[in-house]
Design an enzyme around this catalytic site. Structure first.
Site, PDB file in Angstrom:
ATOM      1  N   LYS A 145       0.836  -1.204   0.000  1.00 26.87           N
ATOM      2  CA  LYS A 145       0.000   0.000   0.000  1.00 26.87           C
ATOM      3  C   LYS A 145       0.870   1.252   0.000  1.00 26.87           C
ATOM      4  O   LYS A 145       1.703   1.431   0.885  1.00 26.87           O
ATOM      5  CB  LYS A 145      -0.910  -0.003   1.232  1.00 26.87           C
ATOM      6  N   ASP A 200      -2.681  10.224   3.777  1.00 24.83           N
ATOM      7  CA  ASP A 200      -4.076   9.819   3.952  1.00 24.83           C
ATOM      8  C   ASP A 200      -4.809  10.834   4.842  1.00 24.83           C
ATOM      9  O   ASP A 200      -4.731  10.756   6.067  1.00 24.83           O
ATOM     10  CB  ASP A 200      -4.114   8.416   4.579  1.00 24.83           C
ATOM     11  N   LYS A 203     -10.250  12.818   8.280  1.00 24.57           N
ATOM     12  CA  LYS A 203      -9.764  12.386   9.590  1.00 24.57           C
ATOM     13  C   LYS A 203      -9.732  13.572  10.554  1.00 24.57           C
ATOM     14  O   LYS A 203      -9.585  14.710  10.117  1.00 24.57           O
ATOM     15  CB  LYS A 203      -8.330  11.852   9.459  1.00 24.57           C
ATOM     16  N   ASP A 205       1.615   6.350   5.638  1.00 28.63           N
ATOM     17  CA  ASP A 205       0.641   5.403   5.088  1.00 28.63           C
ATOM     18  C   ASP A 205       1.135   4.728   3.802  1.00 28.63           C
ATOM     19  O   ASP A 205       0.392   3.983   3.166  1.00 28.63           O
ATOM     20  CB  ASP A 205      -0.696   6.124   4.848  1.00 28.63           C
ATOM     21  N   ASP A 235     -12.269   7.001   3.870  1.00 28.20           N
ATOM     22  CA  ASP A 235     -11.052   6.778   4.650  1.00 28.20           C
ATOM     23  C   ASP A 235     -10.624   5.302   4.631  1.00 28.20           C
ATOM     24  O   ASP A 235      -9.528   4.969   5.067  1.00 28.20           O
ATOM     25  CB  ASP A 235     -11.261   7.265   6.093  1.00 28.20           C
ATOM     26  N   GLU A 252      -9.486   3.664   2.258  1.00 29.17           N
ATOM     27  CA  GLU A 252      -8.980   3.791   0.880  1.00 29.17           C
ATOM     28  C   GLU A 252      -7.924   2.744   0.546  1.00 29.17           C
ATOM     29  O   GLU A 252      -7.743   2.410  -0.619  1.00 29.17           O
ATOM     30  CB  GLU A 252      -8.417   5.195   0.666  1.00 29.17           C
ATOM     31  N   ARG A 286      -7.735  -0.495   1.038  1.00 25.14           N
ATOM     32  CA  ARG A 286      -8.297  -1.680   0.386  1.00 25.14           C
ATOM     33  C   ARG A 286      -8.745  -1.382  -1.039  1.00 25.14           C
ATOM     34  O   ARG A 286      -8.743  -2.249  -1.905  1.00 25.14           O
ATOM     35  CB  ARG A 286      -9.440  -2.241   1.236  1.00 25.14           C
TER      36      ARG A 286
END
Ligand code: BES
Ligand code: MN
Ligand code: ZN
Length: 495
Positions: free
Chosen positions: A268, A273, A280, A291, A350, A352, A354
């Site tokens: 990933k 993020d 967030k 991230d 959020d 995201e 996956r």
């Protein structure tokens, strides 16, 4: 840092510092005893004085020990011999490296291989000695103006191998330790770099540079137009709100036979993020620059594998993008079609990770993988469940999961399995699409893996959630380089 693996005589060893263990109570190791007799009982006199009795955590730096060639002797307490285990050994390594970093010694000779450990040979001790010294020597100061003042001085470490017959294997272990160390450094650098520098394009550039440095490494970078052609609607829905274009990076290491199926690593690479429209909260949001640590671990592992020139095929796939709020950003309730053809209702922008992984996992099919391992800072729930000690592992093939657990224990980069039971799949039901991208409050790490499992049916697959292990917060905020050791050890075990 430079490492040297030799069978040495401690009393004749010229070095700025010898590292010698003392176990409880006041018992010198083999090398310690040799030094003691060469120095006319100087060390036993010190022990009798009571300043150090061998308790774990103790240490004492001696200067001008008579009758020997070295400038200093560092005595290190290692507790009771029968209580010695892997963790203790690593604790000792950590305190030794702190101690050495506090001195002006530019080289040292380690006799920590004197410590006897159940089921661990000299090579294991050498590898960990190298790895921990390397790790503790890491500094990320390239963005500070006053860096030359703080340079750590130790430049060369010699590791003693008590038995000459172990030399060849020990040298190989040191090479492995260094390769893993370098891979971790690279992963840590990429993680620590801020998101205004480490963008998807920056990661692509790093991958290109890596491929240039290693003959057996090839790189391929897809841009958003290519992804559109491949119908990666899920991945593109995450980059929709960002001005930094997304990339899909593939690094292909061909060390094995042309026909050998590759191990595929998917990382990933969300370079920042914000949560997107499901924004967030502000506290500690800066940490979402980490991230992309999954991506960084893939790049670091490929660097290690290429450095060791391992005879195996490994492919790294990195979907990378920012997750930003914007007029064009994906909205909660939007439905997208993934490359696999399955539709996804995005109930929370959020979740995201996956969404970019699922298309990368479908893309992985084209490499005819022997197995696929994805690595992601995927869920805050993982930290709630397991804390920051192990990464979580879930998957569709138990032997693969078991191999990962074993490799993690071997190199002290641990993983713990969570159940990926069918029953959890219900939480992903959507009224409007094939699935929702979130599964509610319960078992967040498991439902995230459930989501991924719908895109990994065609091969053996394991998922590593590294949300708790990829970086540290607070005073020593920074990337850890995990799970580069685990992944590299896993690959070494497949040779
Ligand atoms: N990158 C985060 C996960 C994360 C959060 C890792 C904090 C480490 C620390 C991920 O993209 C995310 O935001 N996940 C959500 C999922 C939820 C919306 C289902 C989470 O964990 O809150
Ligand atoms: Mn998120
Ligand atoms: Zn994320």
């Amino acid at each position: 840092m430079e490492f040297n693996v030799k069978t040495t005589t401690p009393e004749k060893q010229r070095s700025a510092c010898l590292i010698i263990t003392v176990s409880q109570k006041r018992k010198l190791s083999r090398s310690g005893e040799l030094l003691d007799s060469a120095s006319g009982g100087f060390l036993s006199k010190i022990l009798r004085s009571g300043d150090i009795d061998g308790r774990l955590g103790q240490s004492l730096m001696l200067h001008n020990v008579p009758g020997i060639q070295a400038d200093r002797v560092l005595l290190v307490g290692c507790g009771k011999a029968r209580e010695m285990n892997d963790r203790t050994f690593i604790k000792i390594l950590n305190s030794v490296s702190t101690e050495l970093n506090d001195t002006a010694a530019i080289d040292a000779c380690s006799y920590l291989t004197d410590i006897s450990l159940k089921e661990r040979d000299t090579s294991w001790k050498v590898l960990h000695n190298v790895l921990l010294m390397w790790h503790s020597h890491y500094q990320f100061d390239r963005l500070k103006s006053d860096r030359p003042n703080h340079k750590k001085s130790l430049r060369k470490l010699t590791l003693n191998v008590p038995d000459r017959r172990d030399l060849a294997k020990a040298r190989q272990a040191a090479e492995q330790g260094m390769a893993i160390g370098k891979g971790m450094d690279l992963a840590r650098d990429l993680g620590n770099l801020p998101a205004n520098i480490c963008t998807p394009a920056y990661l692509a550039k790093q991958a290109r540079q890596l491929a240039k440095a290693h003959k057996k490494l090839r790189v391929d970078v897809l841009d958003e137009a290519d992804m559109r052609e491949l119908k990666m609607g899920s991945l593109l829905s995450v980059s929709a709100g960002s001005r930094e274009p997304a990339k899909l990076i593939t690094l292909q290491y061909n060390g094995g036979k042309a026909k050998q199926k590759p191990i595929v690593l998917v990382g990933k690479g969300v370079t920042f993020d914000t949560g997107g429209i499901s924004l967030k909260p502000g506290a500690a949001m800066d940490e979402m620059k980490f991230d992309m640590c999954g991506a960084a671990s893939v790049i670091g592992t490929l660097n290690a594998v290429a450095t060791m020139q391992l005879p195996i095929n490994v492919v790294g796939i990195i979907p990378t993008t920012e997750n930003m709020p914007d007029g064009l950003a994906t909205k909660p309730g939007d439905i997208v079609t993934s490359m696999s053809g399955q539709t996804i209702e995005i109930l929370n922008t959020d979740a995201e990770g996956r969404l970019i992984l699922c298309d990368a996992l479908t893309y992985a099919e084209k490499y005819n993988p022997r197995c696929v391992i994805d690595i992601a800072t995927l869920t805050g729930a993982c930290i709630v469940a397991l804390g920051k000690i192990p990464s979580a592992v879930l998957g569709n093939h138990q032997p693969l999961i078991d191999d990962l657990i074993r490799s993690g224990n071997q190199i002290e980069d641990k993983v713990w399995e969570l159940p990926l039971w069918e029953e959890y799949q219900d939480q992903l039901k959507s009224n409007f699409a094939d699935m929702a991208n979130i599964g509610g409050r319960d078992a967040g790490t498991i439902t995230a893996a459930c989501f991924l499992s719908r895109f990994t049916k065609k091969y053996k697959w394991a998922h590593l959630d590294i949300a708790g292990t990829a970086w540290k917060s607070g005073e020593d905020k920074g990337s850890t380089g995990r799970p580069v050791p685990l992944l590299t050890q896993y690959i070494l075990n497949q040779l």
